[in-house]
Design an enzyme around this catalytic site. Structure first.
Site, PDB file in Angstrom:
ATOM      1  N   HIS A  66      42.345  45.891  45.800  1.00 60.17           N
ATOM      2  CA  HIS A  66      41.778  44.585  46.171  1.00 60.17           C
ATOM      3  C   HIS A  66      41.903  44.226  47.643  1.00 60.17           C
ATOM      4  O   HIS A  66      41.377  43.201  48.065  1.00 60.17           O
ATOM      5  CB  HIS A  66      42.384  43.455  45.328  1.00 60.17           C
ATOM      6  CG  HIS A  66      43.770  43.064  45.752  1.00 60.17           C
ATOM      7  ND1 HIS A  66      44.869  43.784  45.398  1.00 60.17           N
ATOM      8  CD2 HIS A  66      44.215  42.053  46.518  1.00 60.17           C
ATOM      9  CE1 HIS A  66      45.943  43.222  45.919  1.00 60.17           C
ATOM     10  NE2 HIS A  66      45.582  42.176  46.610  1.00 60.17           N
TER      11      HIS A  66
HETATM   12  C1  UD1 Z   1      44.218  36.920  47.729  1.00 57.98           C
HETATM   13  C2  UD1 Z   1      45.184  36.981  48.904  1.00 57.98           C
HETATM   14  C3  UD1 Z   1      45.870  38.332  48.925  1.00 57.98           C
HETATM   15  C4  UD1 Z   1      46.502  38.657  47.582  1.00 57.98           C
HETATM   16  C5  UD1 Z   1      45.494  38.500  46.467  1.00 57.98           C
HETATM   17  C6  UD1 Z   1      46.166  38.667  45.148  1.00 57.98           C
HETATM   18  C7  UD1 Z   1      44.538  35.720  50.918  1.00 57.98           C
HETATM   19  C8  UD1 Z   1      43.989  35.813  52.288  1.00 57.98           C
HETATM   20  N1  UD1 Z   1      44.474  36.844  50.180  1.00 57.98           N
HETATM   21  O1  UD1 Z   1      43.202  37.884  47.949  1.00 57.98           O
HETATM   22  O2  UD1 Z   1      46.885  38.322  49.901  1.00 57.98           O
HETATM   23  O3  UD1 Z   1      46.975  39.966  47.616  1.00 57.98           O
HETATM   24  O4  UD1 Z   1      44.920  37.182  46.526  1.00 57.98           O
HETATM   25  O5  UD1 Z   1      45.265  38.978  44.126  1.00 57.98           O
HETATM   26  O6  UD1 Z   1      45.015  34.692  50.522  1.00 57.98           O
HETATM   27  N2  UD1 Z   1      37.427  35.599  42.994  1.00 57.98           N
HETATM   28  C9  UD1 Z   1      36.907  35.308  41.745  1.00 57.98           C
HETATM   29  N3  UD1 Z   1      37.708  34.619  40.887  1.00 57.98           N
HETATM   30  C10 UD1 Z   1      38.959  34.192  41.191  1.00 57.98           C
HETATM   31  C11 UD1 Z   1      39.459  34.491  42.468  1.00 57.98           C
HETATM   32  C12 UD1 Z   1      38.677  35.195  43.355  1.00 57.98           C
HETATM   33  O7  UD1 Z   1      35.799  35.666  41.414  1.00 57.98           O
HETATM   34  O8  UD1 Z   1      39.625  33.558  40.329  1.00 57.98           O
HETATM   35  C13 UD1 Z   1      36.578  36.407  43.913  1.00 57.98           C
HETATM   36  C14 UD1 Z   1      35.679  35.554  44.794  1.00 57.98           C
HETATM   37  O9  UD1 Z   1      34.487  36.250  44.967  1.00 57.98           O
HETATM   38  C15 UD1 Z   1      36.442  35.511  46.100  1.00 57.98           C
HETATM   39  C16 UD1 Z   1      37.132  36.871  46.129  1.00 57.98           C
HETATM   40  O10 UD1 Z   1      37.431  37.157  44.770  1.00 57.98           O
HETATM   41  O11 UD1 Z   1      35.605  35.315  47.199  1.00 57.98           O
HETATM   42  C17 UD1 Z   1      38.397  36.896  46.953  1.00 57.98           C
HETATM   43  O12 UD1 Z   1      39.320  35.880  46.527  1.00 57.98           O
HETATM   44  P1  UD1 Z   1      40.403  35.309  47.560  1.00 57.98           P
HETATM   45  O13 UD1 Z   1      41.336  34.408  46.838  1.00 57.98           O
HETATM   46  O14 UD1 Z   1      39.732  34.761  48.781  1.00 57.98           O
HETATM   47  O15 UD1 Z   1      41.168  36.587  48.055  1.00 57.98           O
HETATM   48  P2  UD1 Z   1      41.822  37.777  47.227  1.00 57.98           P
HETATM   49  O16 UD1 Z   1      41.096  39.029  47.554  1.00 57.98           O
HETATM   50  O17 UD1 Z   1      41.962  37.387  45.799  1.00 57.98           O
HETATM   51  N1  UDP Z   2      48.820  42.166  38.006  1.00 58.24           N
HETATM   52  C1  UDP Z   2      48.464  41.673  36.756  1.00 58.24           C
HETATM   53  N2  UDP Z   2      47.249  42.032  36.248  1.00 58.24           N
HETATM   54  C2  UDP Z   2      46.371  42.853  36.884  1.00 58.24           C
HETATM   55  C3  UDP Z   2      46.758  43.353  38.172  1.00 58.24           C
HETATM   56  C4  UDP Z   2      47.981  42.985  38.697  1.00 58.24           C
HETATM   57  O1  UDP Z   2      49.239  40.942  36.130  1.00 58.24           O
HETATM   58  O2  UDP Z   2      45.296  43.126  36.351  1.00 58.24           O
HETATM   59  C5  UDP Z   2      50.100  41.721  38.585  1.00 58.24           C
HETATM   60  C6  UDP Z   2      51.053  42.831  38.972  1.00 58.24           C
HETATM   61  O3  UDP Z   2      51.953  43.093  37.940  1.00 58.24           O
HETATM   62  C7  UDP Z   2      51.771  42.260  40.176  1.00 58.24           C
HETATM   63  C8  UDP Z   2      50.806  41.263  40.751  1.00 58.24           C
HETATM   64  O4  UDP Z   2      49.794  41.056  39.792  1.00 58.24           O
HETATM   65  O5  UDP Z   2      52.941  41.562  39.781  1.00 58.24           O
HETATM   66  C9  UDP Z   2      50.214  41.797  42.034  1.00 58.24           C
HETATM   67  O6  UDP Z   2      49.178  40.981  42.442  1.00 58.24           O
HETATM   68  P1  UDP Z   2      48.031  41.496  43.387  1.00 58.24           P
HETATM   69  O7  UDP Z   2      47.974  42.974  43.373  1.00 58.24           O
HETATM   70  O8  UDP Z   2      46.820  40.744  43.011  1.00 58.24           O
HETATM   71  O9  UDP Z   2      48.504  40.936  44.801  1.00 58.24           O
HETATM   72  P2  UDP Z   2      49.506  41.460  45.935  1.00 58.24           P
HETATM   73  O10 UDP Z   2      50.819  41.775  45.323  1.00 58.24           O
HETATM   74  O11 UDP Z   2      48.860  42.638  46.598  1.00 58.24           O
HETATM   75  O12 UDP Z   2      49.553  40.302  46.877  1.00 58.24           O
END
Ligand code: UD1
Ligand code: UDP
Length: 357
Positions: free
Chosen positions: A206
């Site tokens: 991601h």
């Molecule tokens: C965010 C965090 C990242 C973290 C990740 C965990 C920032 C800058 N990034 O990244 O550090 O590792 O969360 O998962 O804060 N979207 C959906 N549904 C949702 C959420 C997101 O469809 O419920 C889609 C949308 O298209 C959105 C994209 O995912 O634009 C990115 O979501 P966003 O929260 O901006 O960043 P993450 O990639 O989730």
């Molecule tokens: N995780 C989850 N379901 C998923 C993928 C990840 O519960 O489908 C959990 C995983 O166990 C970990 C956390 O989400 O604890 C990590 O989140 P993510 O990878 O989204 O973010 P990051 O740690 O890179 O910020």
């Protein structure tokens, strides 16, 4: 007895719900918590399910900010948080990790003149092109109290002159992983997906540098589809959107068991019995280490350097051949000597907060 402290905790993204679960439970023992969800993650499988399986109290506020550019998302969160802080007048604001919800909470607390605590402080990738790195650095420098998960984090903070209010408490993600390992095993997730323990790879992707970059994403997809192994891949919504936009979804889903994001118990269940994990997640690298699962990391650097130093995490980047080589040949077997605490980090955080009353 000390007076109760009124704490406003700010969460918004999947990993923050997981980190907040044990801390929220502990701080509510002696203090009052106002839980604020920014709404950064909003799909049921990215938000609601974590509150259910981890028994996190329902947020007192959901700001409903949703997705947007960094500036729009962070600014909307700050507007909502400023109102909540003005109304609730908390004694202390607590933020987690390194997302836009973290920096919004930190900036708003600082501008509102409120003391700030940062859980998972001192992490550094030393890569300023990562949005999370900016969030971490700024949040640590605005904090009154910082809760570091590892000695490396304490050293990173000291290098930037942060030596006051530093508490080495251990990693709250280790607390949750230990608490949830048994319930995760009891879930029967392998059977549900027709998997055999030790006979599949678990993948997650991601990071924007991978998920938003066509070339890198195609290279990762090629490795996952060509490795000749059973691969389970719960797909983050950012990545799903781009796999479709780049025309990669059909090739991936033809060979790989793609799933929607799964809840924490199913994820831990899948991780514990995987032959290897292939990921660019921060949290997943650590969880692989906790459970002794070799981790192939699709990045060139990591904040969780201990997992690499101990030989359990291979940083391979995004080159297809490098990923395939690691999937085939990376077989660590040494002991895991690095400390992420003792599973009681949340209690230590609560004890520090108790002293503020
Ligand atoms: C965010 C965090 C990242 C973290 C990740 C965990 C920032 C800058 N990034 O990244 O550090 O590792 O969360 O998962 O804060 N979207 C959906 N549904 C949702 C959420 C997101 O469809 O419920 C889609 C949308 O298209 C959105 C994209 O995912 O634009 C990115 O979501 P966003 O929260 O901006 O960043 P993450 O990639 O989730
Ligand atoms: N995780 C989850 N379901 C998923 C993928 C990840 O519960 O489908 C959990 C995983 O166990 C970990 C956390 O989400 O604890 C990590 O989140 P993510 O990878 O989204 O973010 P990051 O740690 O890179 O910020």
């Amino acid at each position: 007895m000390d007076a109760a402290v009124k704490i406003a905790s700010v969460v918004g993204a999947r990993p923050q719900f997981i980190k907040a679960a044990p801390v929220s439970r502990e701080i509510r023992e002696h203090n009052e918590e106002i839980l604020v969800h920014t709404g950064q993650h909003y799909d049921e499988n990215m938000s609601e399910v974590f509150f259910q399986v981890l028994e996190i109290p329902t947020p007192d506020y959901n700001l409903g900010v949703g997705s947007g550019s960094h500036a729009v998302q962070t600014a909307e969160m700050m507007k909502g948080l400023e109102e909540v802080f003005a109304k609730e007048r908390p004694d202390f604001v607590l933020v987690y990790g390194d997302t836009n919800s973290t920096i919004a909470g930190a900036l708003t607390a600082a501008k509102s003149g409120l003391p700030l605590g940062h859980v998972e402080a001192g992490l550094r990738s030393y890569n300023r092109t990562m949005p999370e790195e900016i969030n971490r650095v700024v949040t640590d420098h605005l904090s009154t109290v910082v809760f570091a998960p590892t000695e490396t984090a304490v050293e990173n903070l000291a290098r930037e002159g942060i030596t006051r209010g530093v508490h080495m408490v251990g990693d709250v993600m280790y607390d949750v992983a230990l608490q949830m390992a048994q319930p995760a095993r009891a879930r029967g997730v392998l059977k549900r997906h027709g998997l055999t323990a030790g006979d599949y790879l678990l993948a997650t992707v991601h990071r924007p540098s991978n998920a938003d970059d066509r070339e890198n994403l195609a290279s990762i997809v090629e490795a996952l589809t060509d490795c000749g192994r059973t691969v389970v891949f719960p797909v983050h919504p950012r990545t799903r959107k781009n796999l479709e936009a780049f025309g990669l979804w059909d090739a991936l889903s033809a060979k790989v068991k793609v799933l929607p994001p799964v809840d924490y118990l199913d994820f831990l269940g899948l991780l514990m019995d995987a032959a290897k994990v292939v990921t660019d997640s921060g949290g997943v690298q650590k969880e692989a280490y906790f459970f002794g699962v070799p981790c192939v990391t699709l990045r060139d650097e990591t904040e969780w350097i201990e997992t690499v130093e101990d030989g359990w995490n291979a940083l391979v980047g995004t080159d297809t051949e490098d990923i395939l080589h690691a999937i085939e040949h990376f077989n660590p077997s040494g002991t895991k000597s690095k400390s992420f605490g003792d599973g009681h980090a949340a209690e230590r955080i609560a004890a520090v907060i108790d002293q503020l009353g």
